[in-house]
Design a protein around this motif. Structure first.
Motif, PDB file in Angstrom:
ATOM      1  N   SER A 104       0.743  -1.124   0.049  1.00  0.00           N
ATOM      2  CA  SER A 104      -0.039   0.102   0.132  1.00  0.00           C
ATOM      3  C   SER A 104       0.870   1.301   0.024  1.00  0.00           C
ATOM      4  O   SER A 104       2.147   1.448   0.538  1.00  0.00           O
ATOM      5  N   ASN A 105       0.417   2.285  -0.557  1.00  0.00           N
ATOM      6  CA  ASN A 105       1.146   3.485  -0.573  1.00  0.00           C
ATOM      7  C   ASN A 105       1.181   4.272   1.025  1.00  0.00           C
ATOM      8  O   ASN A 105       0.230   4.081   1.731  1.00  0.00           O
ATOM      9  N   LYS A 106       2.254   4.835   1.086  1.00  0.00           N
ATOM     10  CA  LYS A 106       2.594   5.382   2.614  1.00  0.00           C
ATOM     11  C   LYS A 106       2.664   7.195   2.282  1.00  0.00           C
ATOM     12  O   LYS A 106       3.347   7.761   2.769  1.00  0.00           O
ATOM     13  N   PHE A 107       1.754   7.693   1.286  1.00  0.00           N
ATOM     14  CA  PHE A 107       1.525   9.041   1.203  1.00  0.00           C
ATOM     15  C   PHE A 107       0.362   9.438   0.685  1.00  0.00           C
ATOM     16  O   PHE A 107      -0.544   8.514   0.447  1.00  0.00           O
ATOM     17  N   LYS A 108       0.110  10.668   0.494  1.00  0.00           N
ATOM     18  CA  LYS A 108      -1.292  11.148   0.255  1.00  0.00           C
ATOM     19  C   LYS A 108      -1.683  11.195  -1.255  1.00  0.00           C
ATOM     20  O   LYS A 108      -0.417  11.634  -1.985  1.00  0.00           O
ATOM     21  N   VAL A 109      -2.628  10.525  -1.776  1.00  0.00           N
ATOM     22  CA  VAL A 109      -2.965  10.478  -3.374  1.00  0.00           C
ATOM     23  C   VAL A 109      -4.025  11.084  -3.488  1.00  0.00           C
ATOM     24  O   VAL A 109      -4.981  10.769  -2.833  1.00  0.00           O
ATOM     25  N   THR A 110      -4.089  12.254  -4.488  1.00  0.00           N
ATOM     26  CA  THR A 110      -5.361  12.493  -4.924  1.00  0.00           C
ATOM     27  C   THR A 110      -5.337  12.605  -6.601  1.00  0.00           C
ATOM     28  O   THR A 110      -4.234  12.514  -7.061  1.00  0.00           O
ATOM     29  N   ALA A 111      -6.711  12.685  -7.130  1.00  0.00           N
ATOM     30  CA  ALA A 111      -6.874  12.456  -8.587  1.00  0.00           C
ATOM     31  C   ALA A 111      -7.793  13.569  -8.772  1.00  0.00           C
ATOM     32  O   ALA A 111      -8.747  13.747  -8.093  1.00  0.00           O
ATOM     33  N   ALA A 112      -7.519  14.484  -9.952  1.00  0.00           N
ATOM     34  CA  ALA A 112      -8.454  15.212 -10.462  1.00  0.00           C
ATOM     35  C   ALA A 112      -8.266  15.092 -11.861  1.00  0.00           C
ATOM     36  O   ALA A 112      -7.324  14.879 -12.602  1.00  0.00           O
ATOM     37  N   ALA A 113      -9.408  15.568 -12.499  1.00  0.00           N
ATOM     38  CA  ALA A 113      -9.724  15.463 -13.997  1.00  0.00           C
ATOM     39  C   ALA A 113      -9.647  17.057 -14.559  1.00  0.00           C
ATOM     40  O   ALA A 113     -10.444  17.877 -14.088  1.00  0.00           O
ATOM     41  N   PRO A 114      -8.687  17.399 -15.375  1.00  0.00           N
ATOM     42  CA  PRO A 114      -8.365  18.603 -15.911  1.00  0.00           C
ATOM     43  C   PRO A 114      -9.800  19.193 -16.748  1.00  0.00           C
ATOM     44  O   PRO A 114     -10.351  18.503 -17.103  1.00  0.00           O
ATOM     45  N   GLY A 115      -9.668  20.394 -16.784  1.00  0.00           N
ATOM     46  CA  GLY A 115     -10.918  21.086 -17.664  1.00  0.00           C
ATOM     47  C   GLY A 115     -12.363  21.274 -16.888  1.00  0.00           C
ATOM     48  O   GLY A 115     -12.021  21.746 -15.696  1.00  0.00           O
ATOM     49  N   ASP A 116     -13.131  21.187 -17.647  1.00  0.00           N
ATOM     50  CA  ASP A 116     -14.471  21.447 -17.065  1.00  0.00           C
ATOM     51  C   ASP A 116     -15.176  20.157 -16.353  1.00  0.00           C
ATOM     52  O   ASP A 116     -16.432  20.201 -16.181  1.00  0.00           O
TER      53      ASP A 116
END
Length: 399
Positions: A104-116
């Motif tokens: 598992s990851n030991k850091f923070k992860v965020t995901a975002a879709a660019p644009g509108d």
């Protein structure tokens, strides 16, 4: 001269046999042999259904295992981790063909879709050894310095969106191809250390319900953005030949481990089938022993009822060996014919079962197994030896 002589012996013997006794003994022997051979063939067929490559379900051979979370473990994540002793114990189990850690990851992860699209979410990553991944894609690779992270999503994730969230919110449903084409901005951070990547969906997994990234990326990112500590895994993955193996199911229950219950739900069915096969085989053996007893008593009855005639024939010069040989040849064709009839009946049942199962995408050989034929030969040989001893014994007593 020999033909009238043996004709006389045959007439004397048939007088003491009795048609009804002969039919009862033959039918009992035939039923016993059929049940024993049926149990052997059903055991062979069940092994084919469970382990044959034709019947293997690729997604059902892999199990994700974790400890069952209880109230006592809440707030203490270390209790959900596997110790080195527990890992070694899992690896040495006979039902484990391959073993892997889920990192598992030991850091923070965020995901975002660019644009509108206005899409933003926190998420997590996990990695498993490539040998356990069912998605084959040339883009599933990452090297230090690459800015694009290949990602594998669980197929259930897209199904939940399309048939749950999208329908309830009036949003458009999307295909796998569309998801793969969508750009995604992945932000990884640990405190003030932040780095952005482009995420690319390269496939959808039916085997592992997690968001997967390549193992070498996870190792690099945990080293750079993690806290430097090495934690034990809280989930592991195994490859097993039979996910519904009762031994595996019992092991998981005894250890307090849990996995996808849908993959092991056939354990009770297998136990029932094994019990039925064992019961059939048991009754077959019991009937076979009774059949041997009946034939033994039958031969004794024949010899005793013809005692005076046999003594007279011996007095007139007939060798006891000739009498024994002739008696045996009166019964040998009966054994062989009964065995052949039992095999023919079983072959018909096997062919019928093969067609029925094939219609339901399950496959067994339409022909009887060599083990079944071998068992039939051994049974006939055993009957021959037992009756030869009985004939020798009883003819010797009266002569």
């Amino acid at each position: 001269m020999m033909r009238p002589f043996f004709g006389l012996i045959k007439k004397i013997i048939q007088t003491g046999i009795g048609r009804t006794r002969l039919i009862m003994a033959t039918v009992g022997f035939g039923i016993a042999m059929l049940l024993m051979l049926l149990a052997i063939q059903v055991h062979t067929d069940s092994n084919q259904l469970l382990y044959s490559r034709k019947n293997q379900n690729e997604t059902a051979d892999f199990l994700l295992i974790n400890k069952q979370i209880t109230n006592a473990m809440m707030g203490e994540s270390a209790k959900s981790e596997f110790t080195p002793e527990e890992i070694a114990d899992i690896q040495k189990q006979p039902f484990v063909e391959a073993f892997g850690f889920i990192t598992s990851n030991k850091f923070k992860v965020t995901a975002a879709a660019p644009g509108d699209l206005h899409f933003y979410t926190d998420m997590f990553f996990e990695s498993v050894p490539d040998a356990f991944i069912d998605v084959k894609n040339e883009d599933w690779k990452w090297n230090t310095g690459d800015n694009t992270i290949p990602i594998i999503l669980p197929n259930d994730f897209l199904n939940l969106y399309n048939f749950g969230f999208a329908l309830s919110q009036g949003l458009p449903q999307i295909s796998q191809e569309t998801v793969k084409a969508l750009p995604m901005k992945i932000t990884i951070s640990k405190g003030l250390d932040v780095q952005e990547f482009s995420g690319r969906i390269v496939g959808f997994s039916d085997r592992i319900s997690s968001i997967l990234v390549p193992g070498n990326f996870m190792e690099w990112a945990n080293h750079k953005f993690g806290d430097g500590t090495v934690t034990a895994p809280s989930r592991v993955i195994i490859k097993t030949k039979d996910p519904s193996n009762p031994v595996l199911v019992k092991y998981l229950n005894d250890k307090g481990y849990t996995t996808n219950q849908d993959k092991i739900k056939h354990s009770m069915t297998i136990l029932i089938v094994q019990t039925i096969v064992s019961v059939i085989g048991f009754f077959g053996v019991i009937l076979f022993l009774f059949a041997l007893l009946v034939f033994s008593m039958f031969i004794q009855l024949v010899v005793v009822s013809c005692k005076r005639e046999i003594q007279l024939l011996v007095t007139l010069g007939t060798a006891p060996r000739q009498l024994r040989r002739y008696l045996m040849w009166q019964f040998i064709p009966l054994y062989v014919i009964t065995g052949i009839v039992a095999l023919l009946i079983l072959a018909g049942l096997q062919w019928w079962a093969s067609n029925v199962l094939a219609a339901n995408k399950m496959f067994i050989d339409p022909m009887l197994s060599l083990v079944t034929f071998g068992a039939a030969v051994l049974v006939l040989l055993l009957v021959y030896l037992v009756n030869q001893l009985n004939v020798r014994k009883y003819v010797g007593e009266v002569s």
